[in-house]
Design a protein around this motif. Structure first.
Motif, mmCIF file in Angstrom:
data_model
loop_
_atom_site.group_PDB
_atom_site.id
_atom_site.type_symbol
_atom_site.label_atom_id
_atom_site.label_comp_id
_atom_site.label_asym_id
_atom_site.label_seq_id
_atom_site.Cartn_x
_atom_site.Cartn_y
_atom_site.Cartn_z
ATOM 1 N N GLY A 104 -120.930 -88.003 14.009
ATOM 2 C CA GLY A 104 -119.828 -88.512 14.429
ATOM 3 C C GLY A 104 -119.800 -89.731 15.029
ATOM 4 O O GLY A 104 -118.821 -89.949 15.838
ATOM 5 N N SER A 137 -115.937 -85.849 11.397
ATOM 6 C CA SER A 137 -116.966 -85.548 12.783
ATOM 7 C C SER A 137 -116.677 -86.388 14.035
ATOM 8 O O SER A 137 -116.572 -86.237 14.983
ATOM 9 N N LEU A 159 -112.986 -76.858 19.800
ATOM 10 C CA LEU A 159 -112.286 -77.615 18.928
ATOM 11 C C LEU A 159 -111.829 -76.282 17.885
ATOM 12 O O LEU A 159 -110.514 -76.852 17.484
ATOM 13 N N ASP A 182 -113.786 -85.249 15.862
ATOM 14 C CA ASP A 182 -114.461 -83.873 16.634
ATOM 15 C C ASP A 182 -114.944 -84.594 17.671
ATOM 16 O O ASP A 182 -114.563 -83.970 19.041
ATOM 17 N N ALA A 183 -115.689 -85.671 17.713
ATOM 18 C CA ALA A 183 -116.633 -85.833 18.977
ATOM 19 C C ALA A 183 -115.642 -86.592 19.897
ATOM 20 O O ALA A 183 -115.641 -86.340 20.965
ATOM 21 N N PRO A 215 -121.916 -83.454 16.796
ATOM 22 C CA PRO A 215 -121.493 -82.894 15.706
ATOM 23 C C PRO A 215 -122.350 -82.924 14.580
ATOM 24 O O PRO A 215 -123.219 -83.903 14.476
ATOM 25 N N HIS A 259 -112.446 -85.701 20.103
ATOM 26 C CA HIS A 259 -111.745 -84.511 20.852
ATOM 27 C C HIS A 259 -112.525 -83.954 22.106
ATOM 28 O O HIS A 259 -111.793 -83.488 23.013
#
Ligand SMILES: Nc1ncnc2c1ncn2[C@@H]1O[C@H](COP(=O)(O)OP(=O)(O)O)[C@@H](O)[C@H]1O
Ligand SMILES: [Mg+2]
Lengths: 237, 252
Positions: free
Chosen positions: A82, B154, A52, B157-158, A78, B160
């Motif tokens: 998430g 988040s 990331l 993020d997950a 995360p 991605h």
């Protein structure tokens, strides 16, 4: 063989060294916990390892090969998990399989029977089958953890990076979740790199503990040797 | 005691207001000085001439229809436009372009859009509907991309790390997480558009405003009055209803 190795990783943001010449490797199949005070760089380290965040310099290797996003070897849980609170448990789990199905199937929600039954069996293993139609925002902390685990496992990753995954749970709930997670991880031969706040949890569920302070690995301790003093040392520095 | 920065700011604001009034020759007392005129207008307005009753009804319906169609089109287009404008979803050059577009749509008031559109598509409600649509697309789009961009990082993020595409991120994170806000947003836009579309008739873009300006200009205050009253009633009713509905949505 090492599942993941970081080689002289540096990350500088606004002239602040966040990760400082960090080198470490995690043997395949092992479970390793990174511990350290707040702001030490634990989350950042996992974000770099997951691709990331691009480090300022240094290399990342997964199973001896240079990091490549398209290899899809990594699962990532995360901090805060998430999850998508407005979607039900089943859909949240299916999100982990998006990459494994044709794009039109993902967009239209017409999943293949195989992926659906994988999702069902994971939900069964994690004891969340009865919640499959419930919106995630209505779940308890422990249930959310299990949804996040199922979403990661359906990716069929070889390595899972998990950031503070028990942070919001009391000790008993944390143990319940980690027991199930560890059992599945063993069965599937997954390598686990985690951060935990609770030294007790770290000791119970990892082979080694890495102590991270100011963006540097200060120590690598077999988890058996973790004592009260280690914890005190950590949180006083 | 030394005045604080806060006090200085207020003193400056008051001075600017006084300065601007002097500059424009504005005297708040003029409405009282010319009481004669005000009394005449109020008196004539109060002589309601209900011979226009049927026209009130039809032009009111037209106004509501314009608002409904215009705000729905504007709202529908604002959802994808805001996705393209959101920095956490779209590449930076795309988001910059769509932010610019939404900014332009929003910064031109509906009445100005209506003047432009009457020139292009001619007199009538089509111009009004398009004016509302464009303005609402800008207004709603700006609001929605702020919502999209403030969503839980988040989850993105997950997505991605999973390797989801932008379309998949929009479909599985952005839209579902924004959905609870959208019902509210739509109701707000609807009642807002009713107010806006009631004045578009001033420039010939359809709706009840046409009759108001027509009767006012021919000094038939008594005939204008029922139209004004109708707008007042509908706007208050819409406001009341949408507040109630929004409360209901929040509780679900
Ligand atoms: N995007 C960023 N920009 C600036 N500073 C950051 C950013 N991300 C993290 N940091 C800084 O990096 C340090 C490590 O943060 P983090 O990795 O979250 O620590 P931990 O997870 O160990 O508590 C902190 O000082 C934090 O303020
Ligand atoms: Mg952290």
């Amino acid at each position: 063989m090492d599942a993941i190795s970081l080689n002289s990783i540096r990350l500088t943001i606004n002239e602040k060294k966040i990760l400082d010449n960090l080198t470490m490797s995690i043997p395949q199949g092992s479970a390793v916990t990174i511990m350290g005070p707040n702001g030490a760089g634990k989350t950042t380290l996992l974000r770099v390892a997951s691709g990331l965040v691009r480090p300022t310099s240094g290399e990342i290797y997964l199973f001896g090969k240079k990091f490549d996003k398209n290899q899809r070897l990594l699962g990532y849980i995360p901090q805060n998990l998430g999850l998508v609170g407005e979607l039900d448990v089943f859909t949240n789990v299916m999100i982990g399989a998006l990459r494994r199905m044709p794009r039109w199937r993902a967009i239209s929600g017409t999943y293949t029977k195989d992926t659906v039954s994988e999702a069902y069996s994971l939900m069964y293993d994690l004891k969340i089958s009865h919640l499959k139609d419930t919106k995630v925002k209505k779940l308890s902390g422990g249930e959310k953890q299990r949804v996040a685990i199922a979403r990661t496992l359906i990716q069929k990753p070889s390595i899972i990076l998990a950031d503070e995954m028990t942070a919001s749970l009391d000790f008993k709930a944390a143990v319940t979740v980690m027991d199930i997670f560890t059992e599945i991880k063993e069965k599937m031969g997954i390598t686990l790199l985690m951060t935990h706040h609770n030294p007790e949890i770290a000791k119970m569920y990892s082979d080694n503990v890495l102590i991270l302070i100011n963006g540097k690995i200060e120590k690598n301790i077999p988890s058996k040797e973790i004592t009260k003093e280690t914890a005190e040392y950590l949180y006083e520095t | 005691m030394k005045p604080s920065r806060f006090q200085y700011t207020w003193i400056a604001i008051v001075l600017i207001i006084i300065g601007s009034s002097v500059h424009l020759g504005f005297n708040p007392l003029s409405i009282i000085k010319d009481t004669g005129n005000s009394v005449v207008i109020v008196e004539e307005l109060l002589e309601f001439d209900f011979s226009v009753g049927e026209k009130v009804l039809w032009s009111l319906i037209e106004t509501l229809e314009m608002a409904l169609i215009g705000s729905s089109i504007g709202f529908a287009f604002s959802i994808p436009a805001a996705l393209l404008a959101a920095r956490n979803i779209s590449p930076s050059y795309v988001s910059a372009a769509f932010r610019g577009l939404l900014g332009i749509l929003w910064s031109i008031p509906p009445l100005l859009w209506a003047i432009l559109l009457v020139v292009i598509v001619g007199l009538g409600p089509t111009a009004g509907i398009l004016a509302i649509s464009l303005y609402i697309m800008g207004l709603s789009g700006k609001y929605l991309y702020e919502i999209y961009e403030s969503q839980n990082v988040s989850a993105y993020d997950a997505m991605h790390v999973i390797g989801a595409t932008r379309m998949q991120i929009a479909r599985f994170v952005t839209i579902p997480e924004a959905l609870p806000h959208m019902g509210n947003q739509y109701l707000f836009l609807l009642s807002y558009s009713v107010r806006e579309s009631s004045i578009l008739g001033l420039v010939g873009a359809g709706g009840i405003g046409f009759y108001i300006i027509h009767h006012l200009e021919s000094l038939n205050y008594g005939k204008a009055a029922p139209f004004i009253l109708a707008i007042l009633a509908v706007t208050l009713a819409m406001d009341y209803a949408s507040t109630k509905l929004r409360k209901k949505l929040v509780h679900n």
